[in-house]
Motif scaffolding. Sequence first.
Motif, PDB file in Angstrom:
ATOM      1  N   GLY A 163       0.800  -1.215   0.000  1.00  0.00           N
ATOM      2  CA  GLY A 163       0.000   0.000   0.000  1.00  0.00           C
ATOM      3  C   GLY A 163       0.833   1.265   0.000  1.00  0.00           C
ATOM      4  N   ILE A 164       2.093   1.185  -0.428  1.00  0.00           N
ATOM      5  CA  ILE A 164       2.987   2.338  -0.392  1.00  0.00           C
ATOM      6  C   ILE A 164       3.091   2.951  -1.786  1.00  0.00           C
ATOM      7  N   SER A 165       3.110   4.276  -1.844  1.00  0.00           N
ATOM      8  CA  SER A 165       3.365   4.970  -3.107  1.00  0.00           C
ATOM      9  C   SER A 165       4.597   5.845  -2.927  1.00  0.00           C
ATOM     10  N   VAL A 166       5.438   5.843  -3.946  1.00  0.00           N
ATOM     11  CA  VAL A 166       6.641   6.678  -3.963  1.00  0.00           C
ATOM     12  C   VAL A 166       6.628   7.415  -5.288  1.00  0.00           C
ATOM     13  N   ASN A 167       6.284   8.699  -5.257  1.00  0.00           N
ATOM     14  CA  ASN A 167       6.052   9.472  -6.474  1.00  0.00           C
ATOM     15  C   ASN A 167       7.060  10.599  -6.621  1.00  0.00           C
ATOM     16  N   TRP A 168       7.175  11.088  -7.849  1.00  0.00           N
ATOM     17  CA  TRP A 168       8.033  12.244  -8.117  1.00  0.00           C
ATOM     18  C   TRP A 168       7.232  13.272  -8.912  1.00  0.00           C
ATOM     19  N   LEU A 169       7.222  14.499  -8.422  1.00  0.00           N
ATOM     20  CA  LEU A 169       6.552  15.608  -9.087  1.00  0.00           C
ATOM     21  C   LEU A 169       7.611  16.578  -9.594  1.00  0.00           C
ATOM     22  N   LYS A 170       7.727  16.694 -10.886  1.00  0.00           N
ATOM     23  CA  LYS A 170       8.765  17.549 -11.470  1.00  0.00           C
ATOM     24  C   LYS A 170       8.448  19.013 -11.232  1.00  0.00           C
ATOM     25  N   ASN A 171       9.371  19.709 -10.568  1.00  0.00           N
ATOM     26  CA  ASN A 171       9.212  21.132 -10.282  1.00  0.00           C
ATOM     27  C   ASN A 171      10.582  21.675  -9.896  1.00  0.00           C
ATOM     28  N   GLY A 172      11.324  22.140 -10.873  1.00  0.00           N
ATOM     29  CA  GLY A 172      12.719  22.492 -10.651  1.00  0.00           C
ATOM     30  C   GLY A 172      12.972  23.729  -9.831  1.00  0.00           C
ATOM     31  N   PHE A 173      11.977  24.612  -9.735  1.00  0.00           N
ATOM     32  CA  PHE A 173      12.174  25.862  -9.003  1.00  0.00           C
ATOM     33  C   PHE A 173      11.417  25.912  -7.681  1.00  0.00           C
ATOM     34  N   LEU A 174      10.406  25.094  -7.509  1.00  0.00           N
ATOM     35  CA  LEU A 174       9.483  25.079  -6.370  1.00  0.00           C
ATOM     36  C   LEU A 174       8.555  26.287  -6.354  1.00  0.00           C
ATOM     37  N   VAL A 175       9.055  27.461  -6.762  1.00  0.00           N
ATOM     38  CA  VAL A 175       8.176  28.627  -6.912  1.00  0.00           C
ATOM     39  C   VAL A 175       7.593  28.627  -8.326  1.00  0.00           C
ATOM     40  N   ASP A 176       6.680  29.572  -8.588  1.00  0.00           N
ATOM     41  CA  ASP A 176       5.922  29.569  -9.843  1.00  0.00           C
ATOM     42  C   ASP A 176       6.713  30.083 -11.040  1.00  0.00           C
ATOM     43  N   MET A 177       6.460  29.485 -12.174  1.00  0.00           N
ATOM     44  CA  MET A 177       6.884  29.991 -13.469  1.00  0.00           C
ATOM     45  C   MET A 177       5.620  30.261 -14.273  1.00  0.00           C
TER      46      MET A 177
END
Length: 370
Positions: A163-177
């Motif tokens: 029941g484990i999920s290990v995901n990656w969300l691409k966001n190189g700056f963390l702040v908005d572009m």
Amino acid sequence: MAALLCFSCCHCLAAVFLSISSVIALVHGDVHSFNIGHEMERKQVGSCDFFQGSWVFDDSFEPLYDSSSCPFIGGGFDCQKNGRLDRSYLQYRWQPAGCELPRFNGIDFLEKYRDKKILFVGDSLSNNMWRSLICMLHSAVPKSSYQFGSKGQLSFFSLQDYGISVNWLKNGFLVDMAYEQIGKVLKLDSISTGNLWLGADVLIFNSYHWWTHSGHLQSWDYFQYGTNTVKEMDHMEAYKIAMTTWANWVDNNIDPSKTRVFFQGVAAVHINAKEWGDPIHKDCSKQTEPLKGSTYPGPPVPGEAILKTVLSKMAKPVYLLDITLLTQLRKDGHPSVYAGGGPKFVDCSHWCLAGVPDTWNQLLYAALVQ
């Protein structure tokens, strides 16, 4: 009207999160267990600094997975598949000064984080670490069924038996572009997609390398801070402002009793062999062993000091995976010409898998389960 560049499909991603959540139960740890873990983290850091040490060759040391048996590595990180013949770089283990780093135990990890959600948020170095971790977990239970894929900026992996999920969300700056009439605007004091980070039991953030880009590699046209929009400013000053924005978001939105927050730290690049006194080579190409000892002869990485300053001022606990030194010493761990882009493409920023990112996850494991 400005349209978000990095996460224009925000609603789509949210739907994906809901879809995954419907299959994978998200059960947060209780306040007591988190506080015990946090106390032990502080005690461990105080008694032994895992991030100060050296790389030791150990002919009995083998990676927890083989690149040929892990289906998640991706072409750019699979150095063996791309023609790298030497294998000694796989037999160096990180030895902290004064203590032993616990060996990664995939079964133990999965049992302790059963029914949990782990989310990486960051750039391609975050992707490097994410793929390493899911290979390590898959190798621990190779017969367990899994889900693996991507949709938009989200890449996901789950093991149904745990029941484990290990995901990656691409966001190189963390702040908005954002797209604006004048071009692509990097908004240093704005985070509008943080709702995508909520609901995870473990968050592992990363941001640095994109901030160092310039010229044709630069992915923005303007910086914006408050009412000021400028074509250029010091990139490290921009990084500091953005990381402060991220830190304020964590302080205002994260409940430490439910979510543990990590920052991946700043990984070194090896694009100038003169930094380590090599008069023969230009960069990381043809490097087959780490630097000896526990100090790097080259200049410091500017982002390291900035990040530590920002983290030191936060109200909420964030565990820094301080990987700068251990990566500075591993000039041999990059894909170099074995990134799959041909002999003229040299990658001295990312890391071979199996390889150095496995140690980052070993450090993560030590912090999570001890």
